[in-house]
Structures are given as C-alpha cells and as structure tokens.
Design a protein around this motif. Structure first.
Motif, mmCIF file in Angstrom:
data_model
loop_
_atom_site.group_PDB
_atom_site.id
_atom_site.type_symbol
_atom_site.label_atom_id
_atom_site.label_comp_id
_atom_site.label_asym_id
_atom_site.label_seq_id
_atom_site.Cartn_x
_atom_site.Cartn_y
_atom_site.Cartn_z
ATOM 1 N N ASN A 1 0.845 -1.186 0.000
ATOM 2 C CA ASN A 1 0.000 0.000 0.000
ATOM 3 C C ASN A 1 0.882 1.239 0.000
ATOM 4 O OD1 ASN A 1 -2.132 -1.784 0.289
ATOM 5 N ND2 ASN A 1 -2.067 -1.655 2.525
ATOM 6 N N ILE A 2 0.731 2.088 -1.004
ATOM 7 C CA ILE A 2 1.586 3.253 -1.146
ATOM 8 C C ILE A 2 0.740 4.490 -1.350
ATOM 9 C CG2 ILE A 2 3.523 1.945 -2.065
ATOM 10 C CD1 ILE A 2 2.713 2.739 -4.838
ATOM 11 N N PRO A 3 1.323 5.678 -1.134
ATOM 12 C CA PRO A 3 0.537 6.912 -1.302
ATOM 13 C C PRO A 3 -0.027 7.043 -2.711
ATOM 14 C CG PRO A 3 2.597 7.365 -0.161
ATOM 15 C CD PRO A 3 2.675 5.946 -0.646
ATOM 16 N N GLN A 4 -1.226 7.585 -2.804
ATOM 17 C CA GLN A 4 -1.871 7.774 -4.096
ATOM 18 C C GLN A 4 -1.047 8.724 -4.959
ATOM 19 O OE1 GLN A 4 -5.911 9.024 -3.691
ATOM 20 N NE2 GLN A 4 -6.515 8.198 -5.661
ATOM 21 N N TYR A 5 -0.904 8.367 -6.228
ATOM 22 C CA TYR A 5 -0.201 9.159 -7.243
ATOM 23 C C TYR A 5 1.323 9.148 -7.096
ATOM 24 C CZ TYR A 5 -4.989 10.905 -7.610
ATOM 25 O OH TYR A 5 -6.349 10.994 -7.712
ATOM 26 N N LEU A 6 1.895 8.314 -6.248
ATOM 27 C CA LEU A 6 3.345 8.213 -6.174
ATOM 28 C C LEU A 6 3.887 7.828 -7.553
ATOM 29 C CD1 LEU A 6 5.714 8.236 -3.998
ATOM 30 C CD2 LEU A 6 5.583 5.749 -4.140
ATOM 31 N N PRO A 7 4.902 8.530 -8.080
ATOM 32 C CA PRO A 7 5.383 8.241 -9.431
ATOM 33 C C PRO A 7 5.812 6.801 -9.659
ATOM 34 C CG PRO A 7 6.227 10.354 -8.689
ATOM 35 C CD PRO A 7 5.530 9.738 -7.511
ATOM 36 N N ALA A 8 6.287 6.114 -8.628
ATOM 37 C CA ALA A 8 6.749 4.737 -8.793
ATOM 38 C C ALA A 8 5.613 3.765 -9.077
ATOM 39 C CB ALA A 8 7.501 4.288 -7.538
ATOM 40 N N THR A 9 4.375 4.182 -8.866
ATOM 41 C CA THR A 9 3.234 3.275 -8.974
ATOM 42 C C THR A 9 3.150 2.598 -10.336
ATOM 43 O OG1 THR A 9 1.990 4.609 -7.377
ATOM 44 C CG2 THR A 9 0.739 3.081 -8.757
ATOM 45 N N GLU A 10 3.215 3.376 -11.402
ATOM 46 C CA GLU A 10 3.046 2.811 -12.738
ATOM 47 C C GLU A 10 4.153 1.823 -13.077
ATOM 48 O OE1 GLU A 10 0.372 2.996 -14.631
ATOM 49 O OE2 GLU A 10 -0.441 4.097 -12.912
ATOM 50 N N GLN B 1 0.940 -8.008 3.537
ATOM 51 C CA GLN B 1 0.440 -6.695 3.129
ATOM 52 C C GLN B 1 1.199 -5.624 3.898
ATOM 53 O OE1 GLN B 1 -3.717 -6.219 2.373
ATOM 54 N NE2 GLN B 1 -3.761 -4.165 3.222
ATOM 55 N N VAL B 2 1.684 -4.626 3.173
ATOM 56 C CA VAL B 2 2.582 -3.634 3.752
ATOM 57 C C VAL B 2 2.070 -2.226 3.473
ATOM 58 C CG1 VAL B 2 4.931 -2.713 3.704
ATOM 59 C CG2 VAL B 2 4.568 -5.171 3.503
ATOM 60 N N ASN B 3 2.004 -1.417 4.513
ATOM 61 C CA ASN B 3 1.769 0.019 4.376
ATOM 62 C C ASN B 3 3.115 0.727 4.483
ATOM 63 O OD1 ASN B 3 -1.008 -0.184 4.180
ATOM 64 N ND2 ASN B 3 -1.364 0.219 6.353
ATOM 65 N N VAL B 4 3.360 1.689 3.614
ATOM 66 C CA VAL B 4 4.647 2.376 3.596
ATOM 67 C C VAL B 4 4.470 3.861 3.884
ATOM 68 C CG1 VAL B 4 6.585 3.077 2.130
ATOM 69 C CG2 VAL B 4 5.728 0.737 2.029
ATOM 70 N N THR B 5 5.325 4.371 4.772
ATOM 71 C CA THR B 5 5.421 5.799 5.041
ATOM 72 C C THR B 5 6.843 6.234 4.744
ATOM 73 O OG1 THR B 5 3.755 5.693 6.804
ATOM 74 C CG2 THR B 5 5.222 7.607 6.799
ATOM 75 N N PHE B 6 6.998 7.334 3.988
ATOM 76 C CA PHE B 6 8.319 7.853 3.677
ATOM 77 C C PHE B 6 8.674 8.973 4.640
ATOM 78 C CE2 PHE B 6 7.060 6.111 -0.499
ATOM 79 C CZ PHE B 6 8.160 5.283 -0.724
ATOM 80 N N HIS C 1 7.345 16.999 -4.444
ATOM 81 C CA HIS C 1 7.377 15.554 -4.214
ATOM 82 C C HIS C 1 7.533 15.261 -2.731
ATOM 83 C CE1 HIS C 1 8.104 11.348 -5.462
ATOM 84 N NE2 HIS C 1 8.946 11.319 -4.435
ATOM 85 N N LEU C 2 8.436 15.970 -2.086
ATOM 86 C CA LEU C 2 8.653 15.764 -0.654
ATOM 87 C C LEU C 2 7.422 16.165 0.150
ATOM 88 C CD1 LEU C 2 12.322 17.054 -0.282
ATOM 89 C CD2 LEU C 2 11.538 14.678 -0.357
ATOM 90 N N GLU C 3 6.817 17.278 -0.196
ATOM 91 C CA GLU C 3 5.647 17.740 0.550
ATOM 92 C C GLU C 3 4.456 16.803 0.373
ATOM 93 O OE1 GLU C 3 5.069 21.656 -0.914
ATOM 94 O OE2 GLU C 3 6.502 22.582 0.492
ATOM 95 N N THR C 4 4.359 16.173 -0.806
ATOM 96 C CA THR C 4 3.217 15.300 -1.093
ATOM 97 C C THR C 4 3.384 13.915 -0.488
ATOM 98 O OG1 THR C 4 2.834 16.464 -3.183
ATOM 99 C CG2 THR C 4 1.804 14.289 -2.939
ATOM 100 N N PHE C 5 4.584 13.347 -0.555
ATOM 101 C CA PHE C 5 4.759 11.931 -0.237
ATOM 102 C C PHE C 5 5.601 11.649 1.007
ATOM 103 C CE2 PHE C 5 4.319 12.114 -4.966
ATOM 104 C CZ PHE C 5 3.051 11.550 -5.021
ATOM 105 N N TYR C 6 6.187 12.673 1.603
ATOM 106 C CA TYR C 6 7.086 12.460 2.736
ATOM 107 C C TYR C 6 6.578 13.153 3.994
ATOM 108 C CZ TYR C 6 10.770 10.249 -0.025
ATOM 109 O OH TYR C 6 11.482 9.372 -0.802
ATOM 110 N N SER C 7 6.941 12.554 5.121
ATOM 111 C CA SER C 7 6.668 13.161 6.416
ATOM 112 C C SER C 7 7.996 13.520 7.074
ATOM 113 C CB SER C 7 5.907 12.183 7.324
ATOM 114 O OG SER C 7 4.681 11.791 6.759
#
Length: 315
Positions: free
Chosen positions: A4-13, A64-69, A84-90
């Motif tokens: 499970n990864i953040p929505q719209y993460l570029p690596a998804t496709e 099943q894995v949830n990922v937080t960056f 990118h950092l603001e959208t996908f990273y904490s």
C-alpha cells in the motif's frame, strides 16, 4: 499480498508494469486486514529511484505492507522537487508519536564527513533512539549501517584509498540464521562506498553477529544479538545499471573513477551489466519481513509509559 503506497506516487506505474501488486491507500482502508507498517527513512539523493527499488522488494512478499516515507527536517534535499517531498514524505515531528513494525534507513553520499559534521546528525541520532521503543526491527543500509554501528555500538568508519565499487562475492557463515535462510554459501552483492568499518571490531563486539563478508569488500551482513537491527554495508537494492550510472556520473565530473570491479562484462563499460544478485536481494527482504518484523511485532501497539504491550505475536 499488495504493498500500500501513497496515491499518485510516481513509482506506482512502474511497479504495476513489473506486476508488483500495488494498492493505493484509499482502497486499502476498506480492507479488514492488519498490514505491516513500514517506515522508509530515505536519505539517498535520487529519492524516486530509491523509492522504486525498495517498494519493488517490499511488494514481493505474501505480507500486506503500508509504507510511510520519512525525510529530514534539518537538511534540504537538492535532487528531488519540493512538491514531491511535501506530497509523499513526512518529517520526524509528524510521525514521532506513531509505532512501526519495521523501518529501513538508506545510505547517503556523505561518508567522507565525520558523523558530527553531517548537518542532520542530531536529528538522525534522535530517530535512532526513538526507534528503540517505536520500531520492531530496523534495516540499516550502507551509510545508514555505518551510522547505526557508530551510534549504537561505538564502531567507527575509516576512509578508503580508492572507492569500493563493484560486485563482490560474500561467504555465509551460519546458514541456520533466519535472516540468511536459503542463501547460497557464496553469493554476489553490490558495494558503492568510500569508507569502511573494521571487520575485527564487528567480530569482537558482544552485541553484534557477523553473518557474511567478502575478502575484497569486508563485512557485509550483520545483525544485533537482540535481532532488532539488521546492518547491510552494501546495496543489494541496486538495479543492474545503478553502478554504471554512478560511474558515468563520476567520469562526467572529472573524478577519474576506477571501473566498478567484477561488474561490466569483460571490464568493458560499453557493455550492459547484468543483475546477478536479484534473487538474494528478494530473499533478504522476505526473510527480514517474515522473521524479524511479521513474527515479532505486536498485533496492537499499546503505549504503557516507556514500553509497548506485546498483545500478540501473530498477524
């Protein structure tokens, strides 16, 4: 099972193209499953490449894995967009109250700095101390492993005369250890670093077990005796062409680098290198997730002062 990864993460496709089962977080919320929560502290400069490399490995297990960056608050990343950092990273401040089943701390191209010269070293130490109570198991990679060895066990690093770069053979010392279960007696793995650690210091430390080393590249796989920390001095997560791209980058910078050893066919940089370490990489991550995260983490994290309640060993 999916990752499970953040929505719209570029690596998804790219992950979907490789047939990795990806589930975006909105859909995962409808699943009545207790997934593993993994925190990735990504210190690599090209963060999107590292995201893809690590997600590919975490997504190839039955769990099943949830990922937080996680990103540093005290260091500004220059090779990735701010959006990118603001959208996908904490930042650490945003997640410090949370518990994680596992954490991965990547390498960073800062080996030639002394640890206390690194601008985010105080923040890094705080995260390492926090992990002792908030993370079941942590995998430390390359500089991340050197930093953990120094902070937790007092083992320092030293500069190499020439960069350790290439694919090196490693010997397994005890194949009964769960982390390397299924490994061949001798297996290849990539290294890319300008510093090293004393193998003798590792062997003589009462709280660390050396699992695998190379005659050429030194200590490679280690685990703490309490099995909370896995330390990897190389880069099993690298793609087939990563060392080639690093070599070409250094050539373009006029650094006159040596060819990565045992890497290009016939030592010819015009020939395409092959990935000879992929199977052991997947096995390492699968073993870590299964034996040291999934089978050791509590089902429910419950705060009780400084301790957590181990309510269940099974998920």
């Amino acid at each position: 099972m999916p990752i499970n990864i953040p929505q719209y993460l570029p690596a998804t496709e790219r992950l979907k193209e490789e047939k990795i089962f990806v589930m975006e977080e909105e859909r995962s919320k409808s699943q009545n499953i207790r997934p593993l929560n993994i925190l990735i502290f990504n210190l690599m400069p090209e963060k999107e490449k590292t995201e893809l490399q690590l997600l590919r490995l975490l997504g190839n297990t039955p769990l099943q894995v949830n990922v937080t960056f996680l990103n540093t608050a005290t260091h500004e990343s220059k090779n990735v967009s701010k959006s990118h950092l603001e959208t996908f990273y904490s930042t650490f401040h945003e997640i410090k109250k949370d518990r994680y089943d596992g954490m991965i701390i990547t390498g960073a191209p800062i080996e030639l700095f002394e640890f206390d010269e690194v601008d985010f070293w105080e923040e890094h130490k705080e995260i390492l101390d926090w992990a002792q109570e908030h993370v079941t198991s942590t995998m430390h990679i390359c500089w991340g492993a050197q930093a953990a060895l120094y902070h937790y066990y007092g083992i320092g690093k030293y500069p190499l005369e020439t960069k350790c770069s290439g694919i090196f053979d490693h010997e397994v010392y005890d194949s009964t250890v769960k982390l390397i279960r299924g490994f061949d007696d001798i297996y290849p793995a990539p290294h890319s670093r300008n510093t090293s650690i004393s193998t003798e210091a590792v062997k003589n430390h009462p709280d660390i077990e050396l699992l695998s080393e190379s005659d050429e590249a030194g200590a490679f796989l280690m685990i703490s005796k309490d099995e909370r920390h896995v330390l990897v001095t190389g880069h099993l997560e690298y793609d087939a062409d990563t060392l080639a791209l690093e070599y070409e980058r250094d050539v373009a910078r006029g650094l006159n680098p040596e060819l990565p050893k045992h890497y290009f066919p016939e030592d010819d940089p015009t020939k395409k290198p092959r990935n000879t370490w992929r199977s052991h990489t997947h096995l390492l991550f699968s073993n870590w997730l299964n034996y040291y995260v999934y089978q050791e983490t509590p089902y429910d994290w419950v705060d009780k002062g400084e301790n957590h309640s181990l309510t269940s060993s099974c998920l």
